[in-house]
Design a protein around this motif. Sequence first.
Motif, PDB file in Angstrom:
ATOM      1  N   GLN A   1      -2.167   9.565 -17.426  1.00  0.00           N
ATOM      2  CA  GLN A   1      -2.392   9.310 -15.696  1.00  0.00           C
ATOM      3  C   GLN A   1      -2.544   7.728 -15.782  1.00  0.00           C
ATOM      4  O   GLN A   1      -3.487   7.257 -16.151  1.00  0.00           O
ATOM      5  CB  GLN A   1      -3.356   9.745 -15.262  1.00  0.00           C
ATOM      6  N   SER A   2      -1.816   6.968 -14.756  1.00  0.00           N
ATOM      7  CA  SER A   2      -1.961   5.410 -14.703  1.00  0.00           C
ATOM      8  C   SER A   2      -2.288   5.440 -13.702  1.00  0.00           C
ATOM      9  O   SER A   2      -1.196   6.186 -12.513  1.00  0.00           O
ATOM     10  CB  SER A   2      -0.789   5.104 -15.453  1.00  0.00           C
ATOM     11  N   ASP A   3      -2.819   4.158 -12.683  1.00  0.00           N
ATOM     12  CA  ASP A   3      -2.518   3.883 -11.600  1.00  0.00           C
ATOM     13  C   ASP A   3      -1.472   2.578 -10.829  1.00  0.00           C
ATOM     14  O   ASP A   3      -1.525   1.918 -11.654  1.00  0.00           O
ATOM     15  CB  ASP A   3      -3.583   3.704 -11.061  1.00  0.00           C
ATOM     16  N   PHE A   4      -0.189   3.460  -9.896  1.00  0.00           N
ATOM     17  CA  PHE A   4       0.649   1.965  -9.465  1.00  0.00           C
ATOM     18  C   PHE A   4       0.387   2.240  -7.776  1.00  0.00           C
ATOM     19  O   PHE A   4      -0.417   2.718  -7.034  1.00  0.00           O
ATOM     20  CB  PHE A   4       1.675   3.445  -9.027  1.00  0.00           C
ATOM     21  N   TYR A   5       0.948   0.797  -7.573  1.00  0.00           N
ATOM     22  CA  TYR A   5       0.957   0.586  -6.616  1.00  0.00           C
ATOM     23  C   TYR A   5       2.227   0.243  -5.764  1.00  0.00           C
ATOM     24  O   TYR A   5       3.129  -0.507  -6.074  1.00  0.00           O
ATOM     25  CB  TYR A   5      -0.306  -0.965  -5.460  1.00  0.00           C
ATOM     26  N   LEU A   6       2.390   1.192  -4.311  1.00  0.00           N
ATOM     27  CA  LEU A   6       4.059   0.864  -3.768  1.00  0.00           C
ATOM     28  C   LEU A   6       3.967   0.057  -3.065  1.00  0.00           C
ATOM     29  O   LEU A   6       2.756   0.046  -1.406  1.00  0.00           O
ATOM     30  CB  LEU A   6       4.050   2.372  -3.045  1.00  0.00           C
ATOM     31  N   PRO A   7       4.207  -0.756  -2.865  1.00  0.00           N
ATOM     32  CA  PRO A   7       4.054  -2.213  -2.074  1.00  0.00           C
ATOM     33  C   PRO A   7       5.610  -1.709  -0.745  1.00  0.00           C
ATOM     34  O   PRO A   7       5.778  -0.073  -0.233  1.00  0.00           O
ATOM     35  CB  PRO A   7       4.805  -3.004  -2.115  1.00  0.00           C
ATOM     36  N   TYR A   8       5.243  -2.328   0.347  1.00  0.00           N
ATOM     37  CA  TYR A   8       5.515  -1.449   1.903  1.00  0.00           C
ATOM     38  C   TYR A   8       7.499  -1.851   1.048  1.00  0.00           C
ATOM     39  O   TYR A   8       8.201  -2.966   0.690  1.00  0.00           O
ATOM     40  CB  TYR A   8       5.711  -2.634   2.383  1.00  0.00           C
ATOM     41  N   MET A   9       8.315  -0.935   1.693  1.00  0.00           N
ATOM     42  CA  MET A   9       9.310  -1.136   1.355  1.00  0.00           C
ATOM     43  C   MET A   9      10.259  -0.951   3.016  1.00  0.00           C
ATOM     44  O   MET A   9       9.972  -0.407   3.928  1.00  0.00           O
ATOM     45  CB  MET A   9       9.879   0.321   1.225  1.00  0.00           C
ATOM     46  N   ASP A  10      11.931  -1.346   2.497  1.00  0.00           N
ATOM     47  CA  ASP A  10      12.201  -1.145   3.659  1.00  0.00           C
ATOM     48  C   ASP A  10      12.842  -0.084   3.993  1.00  0.00           C
ATOM     49  O   ASP A  10      13.936  -0.099   2.972  1.00  0.00           O
ATOM     50  CB  ASP A  10      13.686  -2.282   3.640  1.00  0.00           C
ATOM     51  N   LEU A  11      13.143   1.189   5.051  1.00  0.00           N
ATOM     52  CA  LEU A  11      13.954   2.195   4.429  1.00  0.00           C
ATOM     53  C   LEU A  11      15.377   2.382   5.292  1.00  0.00           C
ATOM     54  O   LEU A  11      15.481   2.126   6.604  1.00  0.00           O
ATOM     55  CB  LEU A  11      12.944   3.626   4.870  1.00  0.00           C
ATOM     56  N   PRO A  12      16.734   3.230   4.734  1.00  0.00           N
ATOM     57  CA  PRO A  12      17.570   3.582   5.242  1.00  0.00           C
ATOM     58  C   PRO A  12      16.761   4.183   6.928  1.00  0.00           C
ATOM     59  O   PRO A  12      16.729   4.726   6.636  1.00  0.00           O
ATOM     60  CB  PRO A  12      18.297   3.842   4.511  1.00  0.00           C
ATOM     61  N   TYR A  13      17.840   3.852   7.400  1.00  0.00           N
ATOM     62  CA  TYR A  13      17.059   4.828   9.278  1.00  0.00           C
ATOM     63  C   TYR A  13      17.247   6.048   8.594  1.00  0.00           C
ATOM     64  O   TYR A  13      17.360   6.867   9.357  1.00  0.00           O
ATOM     65  CB  TYR A  13      18.386   4.262   9.776  1.00  0.00           C
TER      66      TYR A  13
ATOM     67  N   PRO B   1       3.266   1.542   2.476  1.00  0.00           N
ATOM     68  CA  PRO B   1       2.912   1.208   1.101  1.00  0.00           C
ATOM     69  C   PRO B   1       1.071   2.224   1.298  1.00  0.00           C
ATOM     70  O   PRO B   1       0.579   2.366   1.766  1.00  0.00           O
ATOM     71  CB  PRO B   1       1.638  -0.032   1.038  1.00  0.00           C
ATOM     72  N   GLY B   2       1.053   2.504  -0.403  1.00  0.00           N
ATOM     73  CA  GLY B   2      -0.125   2.492  -0.906  1.00  0.00           C
ATOM     74  C   GLY B   2      -0.442   2.907  -2.247  1.00  0.00           C
ATOM     75  O   GLY B   2       0.067   2.439  -3.390  1.00  0.00           O
ATOM     76  N   ASP B   3      -1.480   3.003  -2.491  1.00  0.00           N
ATOM     77  CA  ASP B   3      -2.007   3.851  -4.322  1.00  0.00           C
ATOM     78  C   ASP B   3      -1.074   5.135  -5.061  1.00  0.00           C
ATOM     79  O   ASP B   3      -1.136   6.022  -4.280  1.00  0.00           O
ATOM     80  CB  ASP B   3      -3.504   3.937  -5.059  1.00  0.00           C
ATOM     81  N   LEU B   4      -0.547   5.243  -5.386  1.00  0.00           N
ATOM     82  CA  LEU B   4       0.055   6.271  -6.517  1.00  0.00           C
ATOM     83  C   LEU B   4      -0.809   6.650  -8.008  1.00  0.00           C
ATOM     84  O   LEU B   4      -1.152   5.322  -8.531  1.00  0.00           O
ATOM     85  CB  LEU B   4       1.227   6.536  -6.371  1.00  0.00           C
ATOM     86  N   MET B   5      -1.452   8.052  -8.070  1.00  0.00           N
ATOM     87  CA  MET B   5      -1.900   8.228  -9.630  1.00  0.00           C
ATOM     88  C   MET B   5      -0.514   9.014 -10.305  1.00  0.00           C
ATOM     89  O   MET B   5      -0.289   9.972  -9.499  1.00  0.00           O
ATOM     90  CB  MET B   5      -2.676   8.517  -9.609  1.00  0.00           C
ATOM     91  N   ALA B   6       0.217   8.835 -11.077  1.00  0.00           N
ATOM     92  CA  ALA B   6       1.011   9.022 -11.671  1.00  0.00           C
ATOM     93  C   ALA B   6       0.079   9.950 -13.687  1.00  0.00           C
ATOM     94  O   ALA B   6       0.669   8.598 -14.280  1.00  0.00           O
ATOM     95  CB  ALA B   6       2.608   9.043 -11.421  1.00  0.00           C
TER      96      ALA B   6
END
Length: 203
Positions: A150-162, A62-67
């Motif tokens: 330009q905008s701020d987003f927060y990427l939450p925790y994700m389940d990732l395929p193996y 997780p973390g912050d993203l600017m796009a």
Amino acid sequence: MAKSAMWSVTVSLVVAVAVSQVSGRRVANARILGFDWKNCGQPDLPAVLKTLTLSPDPIAIPGDLMASASGSTSVELAAPLALNVTLEKEVAGFWVKVPCVEELGSCHYQDACDLLNQLIPPGRDCPEPLHTYGLPCRCPFKAGSYSLPQSDFYLPYMDLPYWLTNGNYRVQGVLGSQGKELGCLKLALSVQSSRTTPNSLEV
């Protein structure tokens, strides 16, 4: 944001479909490095992404993203919009196509508009920052030129395929309608992750 919205959502769709699938392992931390993109297909395709910037590099999950993004479409993008996704992973120096399993991987989606309706049901406001800037998040996307500042987003925790937890990847998305190609986008990125644990150990 007809085109930039569509491709932003398409990119999100590709990543979300590929990243949010639960597959028996959990990832405490993940990073996306070296993100790159380009338009593909014929140069006269009606839907074109003009700019797309993401920061920081690497992107933490997780973390912050600017796009920010901008693009245009010379035709209205309306249902049904076919979406063909090709996902490849680098294995021992070769690019290997990842097959479509449970709508994950190199898949054909008959209508991207229906997928958007599943993500954001009709009648619900578009998520921020699209709502603030009056940008659409569902079909139809009217012809025109649009941009997302330009905008701020927060990427939450994700389940990732193996198979997605570490490696280099290439993704191609081709958007079409009534047998005609409308837009094509290629993405390249690397994924690094740490501390995978079985779901059965979750509390």
